[in-house]
Design a protein around this motif. Structure first.
Motif, PDB file in Angstrom:
ATOM      1  N   ARG A 156       0.813  -1.201   0.000  1.00 27.49           N
ATOM      2  CA  ARG A 156       0.000   0.000   0.000  1.00 27.49           C
ATOM      3  C   ARG A 156       0.853   1.260   0.000  1.00 27.49           C
ATOM      4  O   ARG A 156       0.493   2.273  -0.561  1.00 27.49           O
ATOM      5  N   THR A 157       1.976   1.200   0.674  1.00 31.25           N
ATOM      6  CA  THR A 157       2.860   2.357   0.699  1.00 31.25           C
ATOM      7  C   THR A 157       4.014   2.200  -0.283  1.00 31.25           C
ATOM      8  O   THR A 157       4.702   3.160  -0.573  1.00 31.25           O
ATOM      9  N   ALA A 158       4.233   0.978  -0.805  1.00 28.41           N
ATOM     10  CA  ALA A 158       5.350   0.746  -1.715  1.00 28.41           C
ATOM     11  C   ALA A 158       5.071   1.333  -3.090  1.00 28.41           C
ATOM     12  O   ALA A 158       5.978   1.795  -3.757  1.00 28.41           O
ATOM     13  N   ILE A 159       3.795   1.283  -3.522  1.00 29.16           N
ATOM     14  CA  ILE A 159       3.438   1.781  -4.844  1.00 29.16           C
ATOM     15  C   ILE A 159       2.470   2.937  -4.675  1.00 29.16           C
ATOM     16  O   ILE A 159       1.489   2.834  -3.949  1.00 29.16           O
ATOM     17  N   CYS A 165       7.851   2.403  -5.913  1.00 29.70           N
ATOM     18  CA  CYS A 165       7.442   2.591  -7.304  1.00 29.70           C
ATOM     19  C   CYS A 165       6.392   3.690  -7.370  1.00 29.70           C
ATOM     20  O   CYS A 165       5.464   3.716  -6.547  1.00 29.70           O
ATOM     21  N   VAL A 166       6.539   4.577  -8.335  1.00 26.41           N
ATOM     22  CA  VAL A 166       5.533   5.613  -8.580  1.00 26.41           C
ATOM     23  C   VAL A 166       5.065   5.484 -10.019  1.00 26.41           C
ATOM     24  O   VAL A 166       5.876   5.424 -10.949  1.00 26.41           O
ATOM     25  N   VAL A 167       3.745   5.427 -10.185  1.00 28.72           N
ATOM     26  CA  VAL A 167       3.145   5.350 -11.509  1.00 28.72           C
ATOM     27  C   VAL A 167       2.470   6.690 -11.804  1.00 28.72           C
ATOM     28  O   VAL A 167       1.578   7.116 -11.077  1.00 28.72           O
ATOM     29  N   LEU A 168       2.915   7.354 -12.846  1.00 28.63           N
ATOM     30  CA  LEU A 168       2.322   8.613 -13.292  1.00 28.63           C
ATOM     31  C   LEU A 168       1.456   8.335 -14.505  1.00 28.63           C
ATOM     32  O   LEU A 168       1.953   7.864 -15.533  1.00 28.63           O
ATOM     33  N   VAL A 169       0.153   8.609 -14.380  1.00 29.76           N
ATOM     34  CA  VAL A 169      -0.770   8.406 -15.499  1.00 29.76           C
ATOM     35  C   VAL A 169      -1.207   9.776 -16.011  1.00 29.76           C
ATOM     36  O   VAL A 169      -2.026  10.457 -15.395  1.00 29.76           O
ATOM     37  N   ARG A 214      10.176   4.382 -11.546  1.00 35.24           N
ATOM     38  CA  ARG A 214       9.315   5.459 -12.011  1.00 35.24           C
ATOM     39  C   ARG A 214       8.682   5.022 -13.330  1.00 35.24           C
ATOM     40  O   ARG A 214       9.398   4.762 -14.293  1.00 35.24           O
ATOM     41  N   ARG A 215       7.358   4.948 -13.363  1.00 39.49           N
ATOM     42  CA  ARG A 215       6.647   4.491 -14.556  1.00 39.49           C
ATOM     43  C   ARG A 215       5.752   5.622 -15.059  1.00 39.49           C
ATOM     44  O   ARG A 215       4.897   6.107 -14.322  1.00 39.49           O
ATOM     45  N   ILE A 216       5.953   6.010 -16.297  1.00 40.82           N
ATOM     46  CA  ILE A 216       5.222   7.126 -16.894  1.00 40.82           C
ATOM     47  C   ILE A 216       4.313   6.595 -17.987  1.00 40.82           C
ATOM     48  O   ILE A 216       4.768   5.996 -18.968  1.00 40.82           O
TER      49      ILE A 216
END
Length: 256
Positions: free
Chosen positions: A9-12, A88-92, A142-144
């Motif tokens: 929950r806090t990892a992503i 991990c951060v996902v930017l949509v 980092r996922r864009i």
């Protein structure tokens, strides 16, 4: 990528632009259902998400068609505070506009400026902020995800601004992939033709401004539009997969 344990929950964490309706709302909802903290960014709020997911959903009201407003929000530290410590951060980058719909010479100048800012400048500014942030460790992923369109790859009469801005996202992803920044994955992903407010705008356009209007009316009449929920599932599944970023541009209809 595992998202089922409590630790995840806090990892992503995910930032979704244009989260108040349509595809953006469906993407945010699906990420929250997978125990991923979501920050929604746009000019409005989503009361339904705030009520249903109070512990894991936050939002910021920013006019994403105003570059100064976004620049000020990025400088506020709110973005860093939300993603700090994530694995991990996902930017949509979902927010966008199809307007102005009109041939060259019949387009409103201010509408052109807002479209280029919202569709191009904002995604690029957010992508750069994610790549540059000191709030993540060097090993954090980092996922864009740029939400693209078939209009990025095929020209349509009346859509010169929309086609150009979506093509810009595709080419941005290709160039970033060549840069190969450490721990950054990027894809400009076309989500298919979805039954959203954008489609309603298209169907209400004057036929002399958009010659293909009848084709889009028929897609609606024949039930050929994807639901926002179905399209969101494909986008999220791919964004969280190991295959994400293997190609800088893709289309959900081409994914296995």
């Amino acid at each position: 990528m595992t998202t089922s344990s409590s630790a995840s929950r806090t990892a992503i964490r995910a930032l979704v632009t244009g989260h108040t309706r349509g595809l953006g709302a469906a993407i945010a909802e699906l990420l929250l259902q997978r125990d991923i903290d979501v920050l929604g960014l746009g000019r409005g709020t989503n009361a339904a998400l705030a009520s249903a997911h109070a512990a894991h959903f936050s939002e910021a009201v920013v006019d994403l068609a105003d570059p100064l407003a976004l620049e000020q929000w990025l400088a506020s530290g709110a973005f860093e505070a939300f993603i700090e410590g994530a694995d991990c951060v996902v930017l949509v980058n979902n927010a966008g506009t199809v307007e102005p719909i009109a041939p060259l010479g019949a387009q409103d100048a201010s509408a052109i400026a807002r479209a280029v800012t919202l569709n191009v400048a904002t995604p690029l500014m957010l992508a750069n902020a994610l790549a540059a942030t000191p709030a993540l460790s060097a090993n954090a992923s980092r996922r864009i995800v740029h939400i693209s369109s078939g209009a990025a790859r095929n020209a349509y009469a009346g859509w010169s601004v929309y086609c150009a801005t979506k093509a810009a996202l595709d080419h941005h992803a290709r160039a970033v992939a060549l840069d190969a920044p450490t721990n950054v994955r990027i894809c400009s992903l076309a989500p298919g033709v979805i039954d959203t407010g954008m489609q309603a705008t298209i169907r209400s356009t004057q036929a002399n401004h958009f010659p293909l209007r009848e084709r889009f009316e028929k897609l609606k009449e024949d039930g050929q539009l994807s639901s926002p929920e179905a399209a969101a599932r494909q986008v999220v599944d791919y964004a969280l997969s190991e295959a994400f970023g293997s190609a800088p541009t893709s289309d959900v209809r081409e994914l296995g």
